[in-house]
Design a protein around this motif. Structure first.
Motif, PDB file in Angstrom:
ATOM      1  N   ARG A 187       0.835  -1.129  -0.038  1.00 27.17           N
ATOM      2  CA  ARG A 187      -0.126  -0.167  -0.095  1.00 27.17           C
ATOM      3  C   ARG A 187       0.784   1.196   0.006  1.00 27.17           C
ATOM      4  O   ARG A 187       1.912   1.321   0.503  1.00 27.17           O
ATOM      5  CB  ARG A 187      -0.969   0.077   1.153  1.00 27.17           C
ATOM      6  CG  ARG A 187      -2.187  -0.996   1.183  1.00 27.17           C
ATOM      7  CD  ARG A 187      -3.117  -0.660   2.285  1.00 27.17           C
ATOM      8  NE  ARG A 187      -4.288  -1.631   2.083  1.00 27.17           N
ATOM      9  CZ  ARG A 187      -5.327  -1.292   1.531  1.00 27.17           C
ATOM     10  NH1 ARG A 187      -5.319  -0.151   1.178  1.00 27.17           N
ATOM     11  NH2 ARG A 187      -6.382  -2.062   1.540  1.00 27.17           N
ATOM     12  N   ASP A 188       0.339   2.313  -0.601  1.00 31.83           N
ATOM     13  CA  ASP A 188       0.944   3.688  -0.430  1.00 31.83           C
ATOM     14  C   ASP A 188       1.187   4.241   1.008  1.00 31.83           C
ATOM     15  O   ASP A 188       0.534   3.685   1.778  1.00 31.83           O
ATOM     16  CB  ASP A 188      -0.045   4.574  -1.075  1.00 31.83           C
ATOM     17  CG  ASP A 188       0.056   4.590  -2.713  1.00 31.83           C
ATOM     18  OD1 ASP A 188       0.708   3.655  -3.382  1.00 31.83           O
ATOM     19  OD2 ASP A 188      -0.927   5.157  -3.378  1.00 31.83           O
ATOM     20  N   ASN A 189       2.233   4.921   1.097  1.00 35.32           N
ATOM     21  CA  ASN A 189       2.355   5.302   2.652  1.00 35.32           C
ATOM     22  C   ASN A 189       1.626   6.331   3.086  1.00 35.32           C
ATOM     23  O   ASN A 189       1.473   6.458   4.059  1.00 35.32           O
ATOM     24  CB  ASN A 189       4.111   5.681   2.669  1.00 35.32           C
ATOM     25  CG  ASN A 189       4.912   4.301   2.463  1.00 35.32           C
ATOM     26  OD1 ASN A 189       4.607   3.175   3.125  1.00 35.32           O
ATOM     27  ND2 ASN A 189       6.017   4.509   2.007  1.00 35.32           N
ATOM     28  N   GLN A 190       1.265   7.227   2.181  1.00 41.02           N
ATOM     29  CA  GLN A 190       0.649   8.349   2.793  1.00 41.02           C
ATOM     30  C   GLN A 190      -0.384   9.011   1.591  1.00 41.02           C
ATOM     31  O   GLN A 190      -0.443  10.238   1.282  1.00 41.02           O
ATOM     32  CB  GLN A 190       1.632   9.675   2.689  1.00 41.02           C
ATOM     33  CG  GLN A 190       2.748   9.165   3.883  1.00 41.02           C
ATOM     34  CD  GLN A 190       4.074  10.259   3.805  1.00 41.02           C
ATOM     35  OE1 GLN A 190       3.677  11.293   3.432  1.00 41.02           O
ATOM     36  NE2 GLN A 190       5.052  10.074   4.347  1.00 41.02           N
ATOM     37  N   THR A 191      -1.359   8.082   1.276  1.00 41.72           N
ATOM     38  CA  THR A 191      -2.223   8.432   0.431  1.00 41.72           C
ATOM     39  C   THR A 191      -3.649   8.336   0.949  1.00 41.72           C
ATOM     40  O   THR A 191      -4.239   7.237   1.339  1.00 41.72           O
ATOM     41  CB  THR A 191      -2.225   7.573  -1.025  1.00 41.72           C
ATOM     42  OG1 THR A 191      -0.861   7.621  -1.357  1.00 41.72           O
ATOM     43  CG2 THR A 191      -3.320   8.067  -2.105  1.00 41.72           C
ATOM     44  N   PHE A 192      -4.375   9.503   0.935  1.00 43.59           N
ATOM     45  CA  PHE A 192      -5.764   9.436   1.415  1.00 43.59           C
ATOM     46  C   PHE A 192      -6.733   9.387   0.202  1.00 43.59           C
ATOM     47  O   PHE A 192      -6.572   9.893  -1.104  1.00 43.59           O
ATOM     48  CB  PHE A 192      -6.219  10.629   2.285  1.00 43.59           C
ATOM     49  CG  PHE A 192      -5.461  10.714   3.621  1.00 43.59           C
ATOM     50  CD1 PHE A 192      -5.930  10.260   4.672  1.00 43.59           C
ATOM     51  CD2 PHE A 192      -4.038  11.425   3.454  1.00 43.59           C
ATOM     52  CE1 PHE A 192      -5.313  10.072   5.782  1.00 43.59           C
ATOM     53  CE2 PHE A 192      -3.326  11.291   4.869  1.00 43.59           C
ATOM     54  CZ  PHE A 192      -3.968  10.692   5.923  1.00 43.59           C
ATOM     55  N   LEU A 193      -7.697   8.643   0.441  1.00 45.46           N
ATOM     56  CA  LEU A 193      -8.784   8.725  -0.567  1.00 45.46           C
ATOM     57  C   LEU A 193     -10.057   9.139  -0.225  1.00 45.46           C
ATOM     58  O   LEU A 193     -10.616   8.880   0.745  1.00 45.46           O
ATOM     59  CB  LEU A 193      -9.041   7.012  -0.997  1.00 45.46           C
ATOM     60  CG  LEU A 193     -10.057   6.541  -2.054  1.00 45.46           C
ATOM     61  CD1 LEU A 193      -9.617   7.311  -3.453  1.00 45.46           C
ATOM     62  CD2 LEU A 193     -10.373   5.236  -2.369  1.00 45.46           C
ATOM     63  N   PHE A 194     -10.705   9.864  -1.316  1.00 44.06           N
ATOM     64  CA  PHE A 194     -11.896  10.275  -0.777  1.00 44.06           C
ATOM     65  C   PHE A 194     -12.996  10.074  -2.066  1.00 44.06           C
ATOM     66  O   PHE A 194     -12.636  10.104  -3.262  1.00 44.06           O
ATOM     67  CB  PHE A 194     -11.900  12.168  -0.869  1.00 44.06           C
ATOM     68  CG  PHE A 194     -13.301  12.642  -0.759  1.00 44.06           C
ATOM     69  CD1 PHE A 194     -13.950  13.189   0.564  1.00 44.06           C
ATOM     70  CD2 PHE A 194     -13.905  13.006  -2.074  1.00 44.06           C
ATOM     71  CE1 PHE A 194     -15.236  13.840   0.480  1.00 44.06           C
ATOM     72  CE2 PHE A 194     -15.097  13.711  -1.929  1.00 44.06           C
ATOM     73  CZ  PHE A 194     -15.791  14.277  -0.662  1.00 44.06           C
ATOM     74  N   VAL A 195     -14.345   9.399  -1.626  1.00 50.05           N
ATOM     75  CA  VAL A 195     -14.900   9.277  -2.962  1.00 50.05           C
ATOM     76  C   VAL A 195     -16.423   9.643  -2.463  1.00 50.05           C
ATOM     77  O   VAL A 195     -17.093   9.549  -1.594  1.00 50.05           O
ATOM     78  CB  VAL A 195     -15.276   7.503  -2.964  1.00 50.05           C
ATOM     79  CG1 VAL A 195     -16.079   7.112  -4.101  1.00 50.05           C
ATOM     80  CG2 VAL A 195     -13.768   7.053  -3.128  1.00 50.05           C
ATOM     81  N   GLY A 196     -16.936  10.383  -3.541  1.00 58.79           N
ATOM     82  CA  GLY A 196     -18.218  11.020  -3.402  1.00 58.79           C
ATOM     83  C   GLY A 196     -18.414  12.083  -4.391  1.00 58.79           C
ATOM     84  O   GLY A 196     -17.734  12.963  -4.441  1.00 58.79           O
ATOM     85  N   ARG A 197     -19.773  11.945  -5.084  1.00 55.93           N
ATOM     86  CA  ARG A 197     -20.026  12.828  -6.107  1.00 55.93           C
ATOM     87  C   ARG A 197     -20.468  14.364  -5.686  1.00 55.93           C
ATOM     88  O   ARG A 197     -19.948  15.261  -6.073  1.00 55.93           O
ATOM     89  CB  ARG A 197     -21.096  12.345  -6.833  1.00 55.93           C
ATOM     90  CG  ARG A 197     -20.851  11.497  -7.677  1.00 55.93           C
ATOM     91  CD  ARG A 197     -22.044  10.839  -8.661  1.00 55.93           C
ATOM     92  NE  ARG A 197     -21.781   9.595  -9.369  1.00 55.93           N
ATOM     93  CZ  ARG A 197     -21.992   8.543  -9.339  1.00 55.93           C
ATOM     94  NH1 ARG A 197     -22.704   8.180  -8.080  1.00 55.93           N
ATOM     95  NH2 ARG A 197     -21.713   7.344  -9.952  1.00 55.93           N
ATOM     96  N   TYR A 218       4.017  16.590   6.198  1.00 55.48           N
ATOM     97  CA  TYR A 218       4.295  15.219   5.199  1.00 55.48           C
ATOM     98  C   TYR A 218       4.229  15.852   3.754  1.00 55.48           C
ATOM     99  O   TYR A 218       2.973  15.801   3.057  1.00 55.48           O
ATOM    100  CB  TYR A 218       3.178  14.391   5.534  1.00 55.48           C
ATOM    101  CG  TYR A 218       3.073  13.619   6.991  1.00 55.48           C
ATOM    102  CD1 TYR A 218       4.066  12.517   7.113  1.00 55.48           C
ATOM    103  CD2 TYR A 218       2.444  14.200   7.867  1.00 55.48           C
ATOM    104  CE1 TYR A 218       4.044  11.958   8.427  1.00 55.48           C
ATOM    105  CE2 TYR A 218       2.428  13.676   8.951  1.00 55.48           C
ATOM    106  CZ  TYR A 218       3.087  12.301   9.259  1.00 55.48           C
ATOM    107  OH  TYR A 218       3.225  11.855  10.609  1.00 55.48           O
ATOM    108  N   PRO A 219       5.268  16.402   3.221  1.00 56.35           N
ATOM    109  CA  PRO A 219       5.328  17.145   1.949  1.00 56.35           C
ATOM    110  C   PRO A 219       5.050  15.952   0.798  1.00 56.35           C
ATOM    111  O   PRO A 219       4.573  16.162  -0.359  1.00 56.35           O
ATOM    112  CB  PRO A 219       6.802  17.346   1.794  1.00 56.35           C
ATOM    113  CG  PRO A 219       7.538  16.737   2.875  1.00 56.35           C
ATOM    114  CD  PRO A 219       6.536  16.359   3.808  1.00 56.35           C
ATOM    115  N   ASN A 220       5.115  14.408   1.255  1.00 58.42           N
ATOM    116  CA  ASN A 220       5.000  13.383   0.039  1.00 58.42           C
ATOM    117  C   ASN A 220       3.515  12.801   0.014  1.00 58.42           C
ATOM    118  O   ASN A 220       3.080  12.029  -0.751  1.00 58.42           O
ATOM    119  CB  ASN A 220       5.961  12.269   0.315  1.00 58.42           C
ATOM    120  CG  ASN A 220       7.384  12.900  -0.225  1.00 58.42           C
ATOM    121  OD1 ASN A 220       7.546  13.716  -0.836  1.00 58.42           O
ATOM    122  ND2 ASN A 220       8.388  12.340   0.832  1.00 58.42           N
ATOM    123  N   ALA A 221       2.920  13.437   1.104  1.00 60.12           N
ATOM    124  CA  ALA A 221       1.281  12.967   1.126  1.00 60.12           C
ATOM    125  C   ALA A 221       0.653  13.431   0.051  1.00 60.12           C
ATOM    126  O   ALA A 221       0.799  14.195  -0.851  1.00 60.12           O
ATOM    127  CB  ALA A 221       0.470  13.621   2.478  1.00 60.12           C
TER     128      ALA A 221
END
Length: 367
Positions: A187-197, A218-221
């Motif tokens: 998995r990615d270390n610093q990736t957030f996922l948002f899902v919504g129209r 976290y500049p690489n987020a």
């Protein structure tokens, strides 16, 4: 068991109500004899629109009784007399009915009066007061006290049983995205996922604000936003560093993103249920959600954090930033728990489980 499955279908049956109507039908058909009752009728739909306009502008309800009679005849012409009626939403006044709902007008009326900030972005806020009252009265009469509401969520079940004359039983909702096992190391270390129209209703603006502050530490987020129409998002947000707006994508693509991102984040201001939370959890993701509706329960069942609601948006951004920071600082701890509970989540929130709960409710009532 013999069931009459009563629903309004879109042209693409599989996409009706975000796939829930078709998925529940398929699950019920596994162990029951199901009569597929299609309640789409051109004349009823036309007269319903005319009737609502007359209610709005003239305060006169002309066609409701005729429409209910028409719907009842439409249903009776397709149903089996020795079968139990399962309706997806409250459509027609038939005895021996169980009605699958994620929301009812009585709870909307309560939210309108007691939580106006949530109601103001609910999607129902533009409905004229006369039409709102008309829907409320009609549904209350339709459900009455002789039918059972099969409720998607615990919060709606509790409200109905405490605050209305109706009876509700929790049966839950099911997962539509594909489920793929993914080792934490992949998995990615610093990736957030948002899902919504609906970007604002789902709290997308708060997520973006908190993420911009998170990047100072976290500049690489990264933040992936799926669902909203890019044309409705400001260029300022679209051009922000580290944020990838991918638009409206397929269910399969969402499932893929849920196997690679670090955390699912969606602090919805209004959320009748939120299937996407359980889909993320079943794919081994920790979640960050708001302290309202069914969202705290989801977090308690899985892995993640609850963002506290505030009257001030700045404080909400502060609270979300703390949650996002906490999750990255203890990434493996949250991911390990999420991965551990994922199989149970997948089973608990499968359409097969929902269908089994429904049949058990009916069987217990018939004893």
């Amino acid at each position: 068991m013999n069931l009459n499955y009563i629903a309004n279908w879109d042209t693409n049956r599989k996409s009706t109500w975000s796939g829930a109507t078709y998925s529940l039908l398929s699950a019920l058909e596994e162990n029951n004899h199901v009569f597929d009752v299609n309640m789409n009728d051109t004349l009823v739909q036309f007269l319903s629109r005319i009737n609502l306009k007359m209610v709005r502008y003239m305060g006169v309800d002309v066609f409701s009784q005729y429409l209910q009679k028409k719907l009842k005849n439409l249903a009776l012409n397709q149903t089996s007399k020795d079968s139990v009626n399962v309706q997806v939403h409250s459509i027609v006044n038939l005895p021996n009915s169980y009605i699958y709902e994620d929301l009812i007008w009585e709870v909307l009326a309560y939210i309108k009066n007691n939580d106006p900030s949530s109601f103001s972005i609910s999607g129902f806020q533009e409905i004229n007061n006369k039409i709102f009252k008309n829907h409320l009265i009609r549904q209350r009469e339709l459900i009455g006290n002789d039918k059972t509401i099969l409720s998607m969520s615990h919060w709606l079940t509790n409200f109905i049983n405490k605050e209305t004359a109706h009876r509700a039983v929790y049966v839950g909702g099911g997962i539509n995205t594909p489920l793929i096992e993914m080792p934490i190391k992949n998995r990615d270390n610093q990736t957030f996922l948002f899902v919504g129209r609906d970007f604002y209703r789902k709290g997308g603006d708060i997520v973006v604000s908190a993420f911009n502050r998170l990047k100072l530490k976290y500049p690489n987020a990264k933040l992936i936003i799926a669902g909203p129409d890019k044309d409705k998002i400001s260029k300022e947000i679209l051009n922000m560093s580290g944020i990838d707006f991918i638009g409206d994508v397929s269910v399969d693509k969402i499932g893929q993103l849920m196997t690679t991102a670090t955390c699912f984040v969606m602090p919805s201001r209004f959320e009748a249920y939120g299937l996407v939370f359980i889909e993320a959890m079943a794919n081994g993701m920790p979640i960050i959600a708001r302290d309202k509706y069914e969202m705290p329960y989801f977090v308690s069942e899985g892995s993640g954090l609850v963002m506290r609601t505030e009257k001030n948006e700045k404080l909400e951004v502060d609270n979300l930033l703390k949650c996002m920071t906490e999750l990255l600082e203890n990434r493996n701890q949250y991911l390990e728990k999420a991965q551990e509970v994922a199989p149970n989540i997948a089973k608990e929130y499968s359409w097969a489980t929902v269908a089994n709960r429904i049949t058990k409710v009916i069987e217990n009532d018939r004893l």
